[in-house]
Design a protein around this motif. Structure first.
Motif, PDB file in Angstrom:
ATOM      1  N   LYS A 298      11.463  30.986   2.610  1.00 25.73           N
ATOM      2  CA  LYS A 298      10.234  30.505   1.349  1.00 25.73           C
ATOM      3  C   LYS A 298       9.205  30.920   1.085  1.00 25.73           C
ATOM      4  N   LYS A 299       8.951  32.002   1.999  1.00 19.74           N
ATOM      5  CA  LYS A 299       7.566  32.029   1.874  1.00 19.74           C
ATOM      6  C   LYS A 299       7.167  33.719   1.429  1.00 19.74           C
ATOM      7  N   GLN A 300       8.372  34.497   0.580  1.00 21.74           N
ATOM      8  CA  GLN A 300       8.448  35.510   0.321  1.00 21.74           C
ATOM      9  C   GLN A 300       9.177  35.675  -1.026  1.00 21.74           C
ATOM     10  N   VAL A 301       8.833  35.895  -2.120  1.00 21.75           N
ATOM     11  CA  VAL A 301       9.126  36.190  -3.540  1.00 21.75           C
ATOM     12  C   VAL A 301      10.176  37.073  -4.587  1.00 21.75           C
TER      13      VAL A 301
ATOM     14  N   ALA B 262       0.532  -1.298  -0.757  1.00 20.59           N
ATOM     15  CA  ALA B 262      -0.422  -0.168  -0.281  1.00 20.59           C
ATOM     16  C   ALA B 262       0.777   0.920  -0.341  1.00 20.59           C
ATOM     17  N   ILE B 263       0.967   2.551  -0.634  1.00 21.22           N
ATOM     18  CA  ILE B 263       1.493   3.479  -0.331  1.00 21.22           C
ATOM     19  C   ILE B 263       0.339   5.024  -0.390  1.00 21.22           C
ATOM     20  N   ASN B 264       1.291   4.884   0.658  1.00 24.39           N
ATOM     21  CA  ASN B 264       0.487   6.298   1.603  1.00 24.39           C
ATOM     22  C   ASN B 264       1.269   7.436   0.885  1.00 24.39           C
ATOM     23  N   PHE B 265       0.599   8.750   0.346  1.00 20.51           N
ATOM     24  CA  PHE B 265       1.267   9.765   0.051  1.00 20.51           C
ATOM     25  C   PHE B 265       0.455  10.729   1.296  1.00 20.51           C
ATOM     26  N   SER B 266       1.810  11.728   1.905  1.00 21.76           N
ATOM     27  CA  SER B 266       1.652  12.579   3.092  1.00 21.76           C
ATOM     28  C   SER B 266       2.363  13.983   2.117  1.00 21.76           C
ATOM     29  N   ILE B 267       1.116  14.957   1.812  1.00 20.14           N
ATOM     30  CA  ILE B 267       0.957  16.048   1.543  1.00 20.14           C
ATOM     31  C   ILE B 267       1.366  17.582   2.185  1.00 20.14           C
ATOM     32  N   ASN B 268       1.787  17.847   3.095  1.00 11.54           N
ATOM     33  CA  ASN B 268       2.120  18.895   3.416  1.00 11.54           C
ATOM     34  C   ASN B 268       2.392  20.232   2.166  1.00 11.54           C
ATOM     35  N   GLU B 269       0.744  21.103   2.087  1.00  5.07           N
ATOM     36  CA  GLU B 269       1.437  21.352   0.647  1.00  5.07           C
ATOM     37  C   GLU B 269       1.324  22.962   1.146  1.00  5.07           C
ATOM     38  N   GLY B 270       2.201  23.406   2.482  1.00  6.11           N
ATOM     39  CA  GLY B 270       2.735  24.888   2.369  1.00  6.11           C
ATOM     40  C   GLY B 270       1.668  26.039   2.545  1.00  6.11           C
ATOM     41  N   GLU B 271       2.917  26.698   2.449  1.00  5.24           N
ATOM     42  CA  GLU B 271       1.346  28.203   2.111  1.00  5.24           C
ATOM     43  C   GLU B 271       2.258  28.952   0.530  1.00  5.24           C
ATOM     44  N   VAL B 272       1.122  29.925   0.017  1.00  2.00           N
ATOM     45  CA  VAL B 272       1.854  29.910  -1.675  1.00  2.00           C
ATOM     46  C   VAL B 272       2.971  31.029  -0.741  1.00  2.00           C
ATOM     47  N   ALA B 273       3.827  31.636  -1.582  1.00  4.78           N
ATOM     48  CA  ALA B 273       4.833  32.200  -1.842  1.00  4.78           C
ATOM     49  C   ALA B 273       4.490  33.900  -1.937  1.00  4.78           C
TER      50      ALA B 273
END
Length: 772
Positions: free
Chosen positions: A253-256, A166-177
């Motif tokens: 990584k929160k500011q562009v 079984a493959i379990n994908f755990s995603i932490n999307e974070g915030e858009v910069a």
């Protein structure tokens, strides 16, 4: 490749060792396969380059191992010899039993699953860790494209029974910069503020943070670069170029920080526009389609518009595959020559017209709406007109027209109309409310496309505080092949005008009508027909003197033989809540000699929409209604029960429904003598509206809001209240309309501008369950 060799080498060495001496060969008397669980032996034998009776050596063993590994089904392979038997031992790769994704909100699970399927990772497939690692990286790149640079994707493999995982994908999307700063360098013709105002991306701020305009996304940046390029090209900068784009991240990584380097080049004016090629249409006519003029700034948009207009003009003549290209050539003096090359190709003809998607509607019903004919020149305007006519029937939610060349020919096309049928019939019970009629109950059976024939039929019953009615109607819009329509209608109606706050009387009406419609043009119809109407008038509790006087002189039963006619021109782009086009009508109804009362009524209506934006979400609307009625004889007048009324939600908003005009003369014992409108024989109404999208609502087809200015009144010349400009009443306000599941809903808040003490005003008005 290196990984494959590292996997193959131990197995090959083991296999060669198991077969004793490196150079020894033997003849295979049998082949046995060990270790299979899900994979069939047939898959092994089909990949194995060895059969019973073959002689096997070191090279044969190496080929066998290589072929088996290339199937991707096995994690380990070994070959051994026992006398003349070749033993193939395999260890199968596990299969994927389950895939689960958690933590994703901005990318839908189905979208992620589809990407996995394209990469070969789905339930039931063989599991390969290298593919999984690559998939983790691709998912991460999808989030980076959204500006989520601190996103994290982790895949865990859980071993299950029977060699499954079984493959379990755990995603932490974070915030858009958020975009901290946008810097444009190299610009001189336009300021940085002007250029940034053209972009969808914005620097961070309290409002831009709320609207997410400061959130970086690669797709947004691509669109902004195209906007900048279009702006420069439309202002004469033919050689404009974006030299580079630099996106830098803060450590968190929160500011562009976005930096764009542009090369504006020189600004050019139009020196000359030349028309070249095969000009099958008169050159002077084509010149009129060129929207670029000598001496003005070059504009890419206007150049493209020119080629589109010429292409459409050629399409009207049947050149469906015309190729029109415009090429700008710059000169050292800051001018540009635009060469328009016209290649019309061959004139095309329509071989066949086909329809798709009409499961209920007969083909002949659709063909009746065609202005483009089979065998005729394939005119792009006629093909488009035919598509519009199909949409205007109301039978279809969407209609698309596709023109395709006939294989083996270069001068014939087939036209296919793809329609999406929508329900055209209803069996319904409804309830509504209006401030005019109170509670409204109704039941109806109606079908606009009866049995797929395009004919309309309806039967309805309605009951409100003031009206009880039953009606039956039937219309054949193509009674003849020329498009002449014929219809019948029957109605029984009882109206208690006292409940509608009009003069106190009850009117019972029985009517039967026949109507013929004749198409004068694509958008204009002439309608005419006879009718009969029987009216019975019963005084209410406090009848006006005009009512009792009429009954005393004429009796309370009135029969009328009617002739009616109208001319209607309708170019609305859709049946409900149009945004473009107009509907103009002029109707005449007369009660001819032989009737108890002989009279005529002339009514004019206009409802026009003028789009103010290209997406037709901001629209100006102008509505007018004028009416006049009178008797035929010198002493006769329009019967009071045929009067016009004004005021209310569908008339002049801000004034009580039906309240405008001169009041009736009250009976001596009428306790409500100050509140009895009586209507009149002259009506004048007009309304100007600005329609705009409802904030935070995307569906402009079923919901819209407006600001309006209404004006109008009703006059009674028989009683000395003649039309006068200073008697017109005005109001201004805001309105809202919504096509709900239970019927149209509308309300308005209006402020009367010049009401008098005797006027009845009502600022808030609404209606539910009645057509607008």
């Amino acid at each position: 490749m290196k990984g494959l060799l590292r996997t193959l080498l131990p197995a090959v060495v083991l296999a060669l060792t198991s077969l004793s001496a490196p150079a020894e060969t033997f003849r295979v008397s049998d082949i046995q396969v060990e270790g299979l669980q899900r994979v069939s032996a047939g898959n092994v034998f089909s990949a194995l380059p060895v059969e019973v009776g073959d002689r096997v050596n070191d090279a044969t063993v190496a080929d066998a191992v290589r072929n088996l590994f290339q199937t991707g089904l096995f994690a380990d392979i070994s070959l051994a010899r026992e006398d003349g038997v070749l033993i193939v031992s395999v260890e199968e790769r596990p299969s994927i039993a389950r895939i689960e994704v958690e933590g994703n909100q901005n990318i839908e699970t189905e979208q992620l699953m589809e990407g996995m399927r394209q990469a070969g990772v789905e339930e039931g497939q063989i599991f390969q860790r290298a593919t999984l690692e690559r998939l983790e990286l691709e998912i991460l790149r999808s989030y980076v494209a959204q500006g989520r640079y601190n996103a994290d994707v982790n895949a865990e493999v859980e071993e299950l029974a029977r060699n499954r995982v079984a493959i379990n994908f755990s995603i932490n999307e974070g915030e858009v910069a958020a975009i901290q700063h946008i810097n444009i360098i190299g610009n001189e013709a336009f300021t940085e503020e002007e250029l940034i105002s053209l972009m969808e991306l914005r620097e961070t701020g309290w409002w831009n943070s709320i609207t997410n305009a400061d959130k970086y996304a690669r797709e947004k940046l691509s669109g902004d670069l195209e906007s900048l390029r279009s702006h420069y090209l439309n202002n004469g900068y033919v050689e404009f170029n974006v030299e580079s784009t630099n996106i830098s991240l803060a450590q968190d990584k929160k500011q562009v920080f976005v930096t764009l380097a542009v090369d504006e080049g020189e600004q050019f004016k139009v020196r000359e526009v030349t028309l070249n090629g095969n000009l099958i249409v008169d050159e002077e006519e084509l010149r009129n389609l060129v929207v670029l003029e000598e001496g003005e700034l070059f504009s890419q948009e206007r150049m493209t518009m020119t080629t589109d207009l010429i292409t459409r003009r050629l399409g009207r003549e049947g050149y469906s595959f015309a190729n029109v290209e415009a090429t700008p050539r710059t000169h050292d003096d800051g001018t540009v020559t635009i060469a328009v090359d016209v290649q019309p190709g061959k004139r095309t003809y329509v071989r066949r017209i086909r329809f798709e998607g009409n499961t209920a509607t007969h083909d002949e019903v659709l063909r009746q709406e065609m202005t483009q004919m089979e065998g005729g020149v394939a005119s792009s305007s006629q093909i488009e007109n035919s598509r519009n006519e199909l949409e205007r029937t109301g039978f279809f939610g969407q209609v698309n027209a596709d023109t395709s060349p006939v294989p083996g020919t270069d001068d014939q096309v087939d036209v296919t109309y793809s329609v999406e049928e929508q329900p055209t019939g209803s069996l319904s019970a409804n309830i509504g409310f209006s401030q005019t009629s109170g509670l409204i109950f109704g039941a109806s059976v109606s079908e606009k496309n009866f049995l797929g024939s395009g004919r309309r039929a309806s039967l309805g019953l309605n009951k409100s505080d003031s009206v009880t009615s039953a009606n039956l109607s039937y219309t054949n819009p193509f009674y003849t092949v020329d498009g002449v329509s014929r219809g019948f209608s029957f109605q029984a109606r009882e109206t208690d005008y006292e409940e509608e706050e009009v003069s106190s009387f009850v009117l019972d009406t029985l009517s039967a009508r026949m109507n013929f419609g004749y198409p004068i043009s694509q958008y204009t119809r002439l309608n005419f027909g006879p009718g009969y109407e029987y009216n019975r008038i019963e005084p209410g509790r406090f009848p006006a003197q005009e009512v009792t006087g009429f009954i005393d002189e004429e009796g309370n039963s009135q029969s009328a033989f009617l002739l009616q006619g109208s001319i209607v021109r309708n170019t609305h782009n859709r049946g409900r809540m149009p945004t473009a086009g107009s509907r103009n009508s002029l109707s005449v109804e007369t009660a001819v000699p032989g009737s108890d009362q002989t009279y005529y009524k002339i009514t004019q209506r206009t409802d026009a929409y003028y789009p103010l934006t290209s997406n037709q979400r901001w629209v100006a609307r102008l509505r007018t209604k004028f009416g006049y009625g009178d008797g035929f004889s010198d002493t006769g007048s329009l019967p009071f029960y045929e009067h016009y009324y004004a005021g209310g939600y569908h008339s002049v908003r801000g004034y009580e429904a039906n309240s405008m005009g001169n009041e009736a003369t009250p009976a001596d014992d009428d306790p409500f003598s100050d509140d009895r409108p009586f209507g009149g024989n002259v009506l004048a109404e007009a309304s100007a509206q600005l329609i705009f999208p409802v904030p935070f609502a995307a569906d402009s087809r079923s919901m819209r809001s407006s600001v309006f200015l209404d004006g109008g009144n009703v006059f009674d010349t028989a009683r000395g209240f003649d039309p006068a400009v200073d008697e017109i009443r005005y109001s201004v306000g805001i309105g809202f309309e919504w096509i709900t599941a239970i019927g149209p809903l509308g309300f308005s808040f209006a402020e009367p501008l010049n009401d008098e003490a005797e006027d009845d005003t009502r600022r808030f008005q609404f209606s539910l369950g009645q057509q607008f």
